[in-house]
Design a protein around this motif. Structure first.
Motif, PDB file in Angstrom:
ATOM      1  N   THR A 235       0.813  -1.212   0.000  1.00 34.19           N
ATOM      2  CA  THR A 235       0.000   0.000   0.000  1.00 34.19           C
ATOM      3  C   THR A 235       0.854   1.274   0.000  1.00 34.19           C
ATOM      4  OG1 THR A 235      -1.864   1.110   1.056  1.00 34.19           O
ATOM      5  CG2 THR A 235      -0.193   0.167   2.509  1.00 34.19           C
ATOM      6  N   ASP A 236       0.310   2.306  -0.617  1.00 39.75           N
ATOM      7  CA  ASP A 236       0.983   3.607  -0.665  1.00 39.75           C
ATOM      8  C   ASP A 236      -0.024   4.726  -0.385  1.00 39.75           C
ATOM      9  OD1 ASP A 236       3.217   5.238  -0.964  1.00 39.75           O
ATOM     10  OD2 ASP A 236       2.899   5.520  -3.120  1.00 39.75           O
ATOM     11  N   VAL A 237      -0.987   4.419   0.502  1.00 39.09           N
ATOM     12  CA  VAL A 237      -2.023   5.408   0.807  1.00 39.09           C
ATOM     13  C   VAL A 237      -1.473   6.497   1.726  1.00 39.09           C
ATOM     14  CG1 VAL A 237      -3.892   3.753   0.490  1.00 39.09           C
ATOM     15  CG2 VAL A 237      -2.852   4.023   2.751  1.00 39.09           C
ATOM     16  N   ASP A 238      -2.249   7.569   1.889  1.00 41.95           N
ATOM     17  CA  ASP A 238      -1.784   8.704   2.691  1.00 41.95           C
ATOM     18  C   ASP A 238      -2.022   8.465   4.186  1.00 41.95           C
ATOM     19  OD1 ASP A 238      -4.514   9.145   3.133  1.00 41.95           O
ATOM     20  OD2 ASP A 238      -4.651  10.671   1.565  1.00 41.95           O
ATOM     21  N   ASP A 239      -1.563   9.426   5.003  1.00 40.97           N
ATOM     22  CA  ASP A 239      -1.646   9.282   6.459  1.00 40.97           C
ATOM     23  C   ASP A 239      -3.082   9.114   6.942  1.00 40.97           C
ATOM     24  OD1 ASP A 239       1.064   9.595   6.467  1.00 40.97           O
ATOM     25  OD2 ASP A 239       1.077  11.617   7.308  1.00 40.97           O
ATOM     26  N   ALA A 240      -3.983   9.896   6.382  1.00 43.33           N
ATOM     27  CA  ALA A 240      -5.377   9.840   6.827  1.00 43.33           C
ATOM     28  C   ALA A 240      -5.983   8.472   6.548  1.00 43.33           C
ATOM     29  CB  ALA A 240      -6.190  10.938   6.142  1.00 43.33           C
ATOM     30  N   THR A 241      -5.660   7.904   5.402  1.00 39.46           N
ATOM     31  CA  THR A 241      -6.207   6.593   5.053  1.00 39.46           C
ATOM     32  C   THR A 241      -5.623   5.511   5.950  1.00 39.46           C
ATOM     33  OG1 THR A 241      -6.423   7.331   2.753  1.00 39.46           O
ATOM     34  CG2 THR A 241      -6.569   4.963   3.157  1.00 39.46           C
TER      35      THR A 241
ATOM     36  N   ARG B  14      -4.680   5.944   9.058  1.00 39.18           N
ATOM     37  CA  ARG B  14      -5.362   6.084  10.356  1.00 39.18           C
ATOM     38  C   ARG B  14      -6.764   5.493  10.314  1.00 39.18           C
ATOM     39  NH1 ARG B  14      -2.646  11.158  10.239  1.00 39.18           N
ATOM     40  NH2 ARG B  14      -4.515  12.205   9.444  1.00 39.18           N
TER      41      ARG B  14
END
Length: 208
Positions: free
Chosen positions: A36-42, A44
Motif C-alpha cells: 500500500t501507498d495510501v496517505d496518512d489519513a487513510t 489512520r
C-alpha cells in the motif's frame, strides 16, 4: 509424548469452512500492507477498522493448544503451522501431495511477502519450505513421530518470486534416523538442495 484428540471429518470441515475465509482475508491484508501507498489519513482510518476487527476476534480466544488428529485420515491437524497451517496467514500456504512411490511434492507461488533480496525469495523461507516437505516424507505423511535432527541447505542460485515446486524423498533409514533429500525449483531447474536427518524420539521407539 503427544496425546492427540481426534476431530471428526464433519467437525474438521465445519471449522475449515469457518476459518479458512478469515485466513485468506488476513493473508490478503498482509500482502496489501506490504504494497500500500495510501496517505496518512487513510492509514489512520484503516487502523480504526483493524483495531475493531481485532477486538471482535478477541472476544473468545483458545486458552489451550489441543493437538488434534483427523479421525478419518489419521493425519495431525496443523492449524497453526507457518508452512501449511490452514489458520496461519503467514503460510503461503503449501499443499503437500504424496505419490504412491513415497515421494512428496508441492507446487505453490511465493510473492513479495516472502521476499529477501529484491525479486528473490528469502533464504529462510526456502529453508522453511524444505524443512516442511522433508519432514512430511520422512514421517510417512506425518503419520510417524520423526523430528528434524539436522538439515543442511545448498543454495544453488537465487530463487525467484513466483511459481515454484518442492520435492522430497527418503534416501535411507538407519535405526532411529531417517535420511531425506529434497529440492526447491523454478521453471529453469533446482534453486536449493536440502538434506535432512529426522529422528524418531525415544518414546516413539519404545512404543514400537
Amino acid at each position: 509424548m503427544f496425546e492427540y484428540d481426534k476431530i471428526s471429518a464433519d467437525d474438521y470441515d465445519r471449522l475449515r469452512g469457518r476459518y479458512e475465509p478469515l485466513t485468506d482475508a488476513l493473508r490478503t491484508l498482509v500482502d496489501v500492507g506490504v504494497h500500500t501507498d495510501v496517505d496518512d489519513a487513510t492509514v489512520r482510518e484503516a487502523l480504526v477498522h483493524l483495531e475493531a476487527a481485532t477486538a471482535l476476534l478477541q472476544q473468545r480466544l483458545r486458552e489451550d493448544r489441543p493437538v488434534l488428529r483427523h479421525a478419518d485420515t489419521g493425519r495431525p491437524v496443523t492449524w497453526g503451522n507457518p508452512a501449511v497451517g490452514l489458520r496461519n496467514a503467514i503460510s503461503p500456504p503449501i499443499v503437500v501431495e504424496h505419490d504412491g512411490d513415497g515421494r512428496c511434492w508441492s507446487e505453490f507461488t511465493l510473492g513479495p511477502v516472502y521476499e529477501g533480496p529484491p525479486g528473490w525469495v528469502h533464504g529462510g523461507v526456502s529453508a522453511l519450505v524444505l524443512d516442511q516437505i522433508l519432514g512430511e516424507v520422512a514421517s510417512d505423511s506425518l503419520s510417524k513421530a520423526r523430528f528434524t535432527g539436522t538439515i543442511s541447505l545448498r543454495y544453488v542460485r537465487g530463487t525467484p518470486l513466483g511459481p515454484l515446486r518442492a520435492e522430497a524423498f527418503v534416501e535411507r533409514t538407519e535405526g532411529a534416523k531417517t535420511f531425506a533429500k529434497g529440492y526447491l525449483m523454478d521453471a529453469d531447474g533446482v534453486t536449493v538442495e536440502a538434506e535432512g536427518v529426522f529422528i524418531t524420539p525415544a518414546w516413539a521407539r519404545d512404543a514400537g
